[in-house]
Write a protein that holds these residues in place. Structure first.
Motif, PDB file in Angstrom:
ATOM      1  N   PHE A 133      -4.101  -0.532  -0.694  1.00  0.00           N
ATOM      2  CA  PHE A 133      -4.315  -1.330  -1.889  1.00  0.00           C
ATOM      3  C   PHE A 133      -3.904  -2.719  -1.687  1.00  0.00           C
ATOM      4  O   PHE A 133      -4.560  -3.633  -2.196  1.00  0.00           O
ATOM      5  CB  PHE A 133      -3.733  -0.740  -2.982  1.00  0.00           C
ATOM      6  CG  PHE A 133      -4.305   0.736  -3.421  1.00  0.00           C
ATOM      7  CD1 PHE A 133      -5.400   1.150  -2.989  1.00  0.00           C
ATOM      8  CD2 PHE A 133      -3.798   1.651  -4.363  1.00  0.00           C
ATOM      9  CE1 PHE A 133      -5.990   2.509  -3.450  1.00  0.00           C
ATOM     10  CE2 PHE A 133      -4.240   2.778  -4.802  1.00  0.00           C
ATOM     11  CZ  PHE A 133      -5.288   3.392  -4.251  1.00  0.00           C
ATOM     12  N   GLU A 134      -2.555  -2.886  -1.164  1.00  0.00           N
ATOM     13  CA  GLU A 134      -2.116  -4.218  -0.641  1.00  0.00           C
ATOM     14  C   GLU A 134      -3.383  -5.055  -0.042  1.00  0.00           C
ATOM     15  O   GLU A 134      -3.486  -6.162  -0.462  1.00  0.00           O
ATOM     16  CB  GLU A 134      -0.967  -4.238  -0.004  1.00  0.00           C
ATOM     17  CG  GLU A 134      -0.183  -5.679   0.114  1.00  0.00           C
ATOM     18  CD  GLU A 134       1.220  -5.739   0.847  1.00  0.00           C
ATOM     19  OE1 GLU A 134       2.130  -6.089   0.587  1.00  0.00           O
ATOM     20  OE2 GLU A 134       0.991  -5.027   1.975  1.00  0.00           O
ATOM     21  N   ARG A 135      -3.768  -4.509   1.027  1.00  0.00           N
ATOM     22  CA  ARG A 135      -4.722  -5.081   1.827  1.00  0.00           C
ATOM     23  C   ARG A 135      -5.984  -5.674   0.819  1.00  0.00           C
ATOM     24  O   ARG A 135      -6.455  -6.665   1.079  1.00  0.00           O
ATOM     25  CB  ARG A 135      -5.266  -4.161   3.184  1.00  0.00           C
ATOM     26  CG  ARG A 135      -6.166  -4.986   3.923  1.00  0.00           C
ATOM     27  CD  ARG A 135      -6.598  -3.962   5.059  1.00  0.00           C
ATOM     28  NE  ARG A 135      -5.548  -3.221   5.490  1.00  0.00           N
ATOM     29  CZ  ARG A 135      -5.198  -1.994   5.664  1.00  0.00           C
ATOM     30  NH1 ARG A 135      -6.035  -0.996   4.946  1.00  0.00           N
ATOM     31  NH2 ARG A 135      -4.115  -1.532   6.175  1.00  0.00           N
ATOM     32  N   TYR A 136      -6.467  -4.420   0.320  1.00  0.00           N
ATOM     33  CA  TYR A 136      -7.633  -4.824  -0.723  1.00  0.00           C
ATOM     34  C   TYR A 136      -7.449  -6.063  -1.788  1.00  0.00           C
ATOM     35  O   TYR A 136      -8.229  -6.832  -1.740  1.00  0.00           O
ATOM     36  CB  TYR A 136      -7.846  -3.380  -1.571  1.00  0.00           C
ATOM     37  CG  TYR A 136      -9.067  -3.535  -2.521  1.00  0.00           C
ATOM     38  CD1 TYR A 136     -10.340  -3.294  -2.217  1.00  0.00           C
ATOM     39  CD2 TYR A 136      -8.674  -4.158  -3.906  1.00  0.00           C
ATOM     40  CE1 TYR A 136     -11.462  -3.249  -3.420  1.00  0.00           C
ATOM     41  CE2 TYR A 136      -9.658  -4.103  -5.009  1.00  0.00           C
ATOM     42  CZ  TYR A 136     -10.968  -3.886  -4.523  1.00  0.00           C
ATOM     43  OH  TYR A 136     -12.067  -3.783  -5.450  1.00  0.00           O
ATOM     44  N   HIS A 137      -6.484  -5.823  -2.252  1.00  0.00           N
ATOM     45  CA  HIS A 137      -5.912  -7.276  -3.230  1.00  0.00           C
ATOM     46  C   HIS A 137      -5.563  -8.322  -2.649  1.00  0.00           C
ATOM     47  O   HIS A 137      -5.954  -9.443  -2.905  1.00  0.00           O
ATOM     48  CB  HIS A 137      -4.633  -6.598  -4.006  1.00  0.00           C
ATOM     49  CG  HIS A 137      -5.119  -5.378  -4.930  1.00  0.00           C
ATOM     50  ND1 HIS A 137      -6.131  -5.487  -5.642  1.00  0.00           N
ATOM     51  CD2 HIS A 137      -4.234  -4.543  -5.300  1.00  0.00           C
ATOM     52  CE1 HIS A 137      -6.283  -4.542  -6.503  1.00  0.00           C
ATOM     53  NE2 HIS A 137      -4.957  -3.734  -6.130  1.00  0.00           N
ATOM     54  N   LEU A 138      -4.921  -8.380  -1.351  1.00  0.00           N
ATOM     55  CA  LEU A 138      -4.790  -9.724  -0.605  1.00  0.00           C
ATOM     56  C   LEU A 138      -5.873 -10.304  -0.124  1.00  0.00           C
ATOM     57  O   LEU A 138      -6.241 -11.391  -0.209  1.00  0.00           O
ATOM     58  CB  LEU A 138      -4.065  -9.343   0.456  1.00  0.00           C
ATOM     59  CG  LEU A 138      -2.466  -9.182   0.450  1.00  0.00           C
ATOM     60  CD1 LEU A 138      -1.669  -8.873   1.654  1.00  0.00           C
ATOM     61  CD2 LEU A 138      -1.769 -10.573  -0.321  1.00  0.00           C
ATOM     62  N   GLU A 139      -7.150  -9.263   0.383  1.00  0.00           N
ATOM     63  CA  GLU A 139      -8.488  -9.990   0.530  1.00  0.00           C
ATOM     64  C   GLU A 139      -9.074 -10.592  -0.682  1.00  0.00           C
ATOM     65  O   GLU A 139      -9.776 -11.494  -0.548  1.00  0.00           O
ATOM     66  CB  GLU A 139      -9.151  -8.852   1.366  1.00  0.00           C
ATOM     67  CG  GLU A 139      -8.798  -8.650   2.563  1.00  0.00           C
ATOM     68  CD  GLU A 139      -9.492  -7.339   3.116  1.00  0.00           C
ATOM     69  OE1 GLU A 139     -10.276  -6.620   2.242  1.00  0.00           O
ATOM     70  OE2 GLU A 139      -9.365  -7.115   4.289  1.00  0.00           O
ATOM     71  N   SER A 140      -8.996 -10.081  -2.034  1.00  0.00           N
ATOM     72  CA  SER A 140      -9.529 -10.551  -3.232  1.00  0.00           C
ATOM     73  C   SER A 140      -8.970 -11.964  -3.253  1.00  0.00           C
ATOM     74  O   SER A 140      -9.510 -12.875  -3.975  1.00  0.00           O
ATOM     75  CB  SER A 140      -9.399  -9.538  -4.018  1.00  0.00           C
ATOM     76  OG  SER A 140     -10.018  -8.397  -4.022  1.00  0.00           O
ATOM     77  N   ILE A 141      -7.512 -11.954  -3.210  1.00  0.00           N
ATOM     78  CA  ILE A 141      -6.805 -13.107  -3.555  1.00  0.00           C
ATOM     79  C   ILE A 141      -7.157 -14.159  -2.643  1.00  0.00           C
ATOM     80  O   ILE A 141      -7.574 -15.466  -2.965  1.00  0.00           O
ATOM     81  CB  ILE A 141      -5.184 -12.991  -3.544  1.00  0.00           C
ATOM     82  CG1 ILE A 141      -4.992 -11.985  -4.701  1.00  0.00           C
ATOM     83  CG2 ILE A 141      -4.638 -14.154  -3.541  1.00  0.00           C
ATOM     84  CD1 ILE A 141      -3.667 -11.420  -4.726  1.00  0.00           C
TER      85      ILE A 141
END
Length: 364
Positions: A133-141
């Motif tokens: 989930f961290e990876r998913y959100h970092l990519e979004s940011i």
């Protein structure tokens, strides 16, 4: 305006769920002009009845559309189609392990209070302490051009980050990044954290001074706060030449480590338990009472954070005061100042007060 993504799931990879059907209905209504800019859409109750779903399902659809910038909720008034404004791109992202429970709502409140006053929107992301989930959100940011600063609590900070390259990409965007609660060593340049080691050192010294001779520490081993808190516990115990041992647990063991700790305490006859936080200390107290232990007569138990849990039962936890709202305010003020170029960065460690209550002996 607060926009939230709590779920961390790539819904494009999933079949249509009930909340997605509601989202599609609202998006179609906006596209067709049925729901006009600035106008109120159907209430949560109306949508709940129309689609025969719970209000929680409706709320999730609305929250995700807020995150996408299509809706705005106003407390006591309802939900409206978002207006397009010149300032709509002013936004600060917050990525934490959790959002809706424990100490995090107060941290978020501190952040939101400051940035709302400054005219910024707030994007909230929760990793659920998961690398995926961290990876998913970092990519979004990273891919969002409208984010002016990021406030981050990293996942499993004691371990080598599986998302290190994404953190480096984020830093290369040349926007302010402030770590809170913990850091990633070698990556974090700006941070606001508590003096974990020093606080638990003083807490452990107080237990030894009260007559505790055999101490058990229960610490989270996959984040840096847990390691630092253990270091304070170990230092105090060694200096006093007290007998001590420790249990380390991972994020996946969070909900049942208190059972393991209670068994060790019963078998090895410890007279004090220094817990990673209140979320471990309270269920440990409950389990020990079920096993016939008297608190604090037979064993003293301490927590950390001074959360709502610390006074939830007849056992009031001796704990460390985490400056929840203050920390959030400090992080937000620093982010805004860095955006405005009136401050270059921050490296702050906050000293924490110990709150003595009836879970420890010694007349506190």
């Amino acid at each position: 305006m607060i926009k939230i993504n709590l779920y961390g799931q790539d819904d494009d990879k999933m079949s249509k769920s009930k909340y997605e059907i509601i989202k599609d209905f609202i998006i179609e209504g906006i596209s067709s002009g049925k729901f006009k800019e600035g106008e109120k859409i159907y209430s949560e109750n109306m949508l709940s009845r129309k689609f025969k779903v719970s209000r929680h399902t409706v709320r999730r659809a609305i929250m995700e559309l807020e995150f996408e910038g299509l809706l705005v909720s106003q407390k006591g008034k309802g939900t409206f189609v978002a207006k397009k404004t010149a300032d709509s791109s002013k936004c600060i992202a917050v990525l934490t392990t959790f959002i809706s429970d424990y100490i995090f709502p107060l941290i978020i409140r501190g952040i939101e209070k400051v940035i709302a006053h400054e005219g910024y929107g707030l994007l909230l992301f929760s990793t659920d302490n998961s690398y995926e989930f961290e990876r998913y959100h970092l990519e979004s940011i990273i891919n969002n051009p409208n984010i002016d600063a990021v406030i981050i609590e990293p996942t499993k900070s004691a371990l080598p980050s599986k998302n290190q390259e994404l953190y480096k990409k984020l830093i290369q965007k040349d926007i302010p990044i402030i770590f809170i609660n913990t850091i990633l060593e070698g990556i974090a340049q700006n941070y606001i954290i508590t003096k974990d080691q020093e606080a638990v050192y003083r807490l452990t010294c107080s237990l030894i001074k009260s007559g505790c001779k055999k101490l058990l520490g229960i610490f989270k081993g996959d984040d840096l706060q847990g390691i630092k808190r253990y270091n304070g516990f170990e230092k105090a115990s060694r200096e006093a030449q007290a007998e001590f041992d420790a249990i380390f647990f991972t994020s996946e063991e969070y909900n049942f480590v208190h059972n393991r700790a209670a068994e060790v305490i019963s078998r090895e006859k410890f007279d004090a338990a220094v817990c990673y936080n209140d979320k471990i200390a309270l269920p440990l107290c409950v389990k020990l009472k079920e096993m016939g232990f008297r608190i604090p007569q037979d064993i003293s138990v301490t927590g950390y954070d001074n959360s709502l849990l610390s006074t939830l039962t007849d056992i009031k936890l001796t704990t460390v005061e985490h400056p929840k709202e203050k920390l959030g305010e400090m992080a937000a003020k620093t982010a805004v100042a860095m955006i405005k170029k009136s401050r270059s960065g921050v490296k702050a460690e906050i000293e924490c007060e110990i709150i003595f209550r009836n879970s420890t002996k010694g007349g506190f």
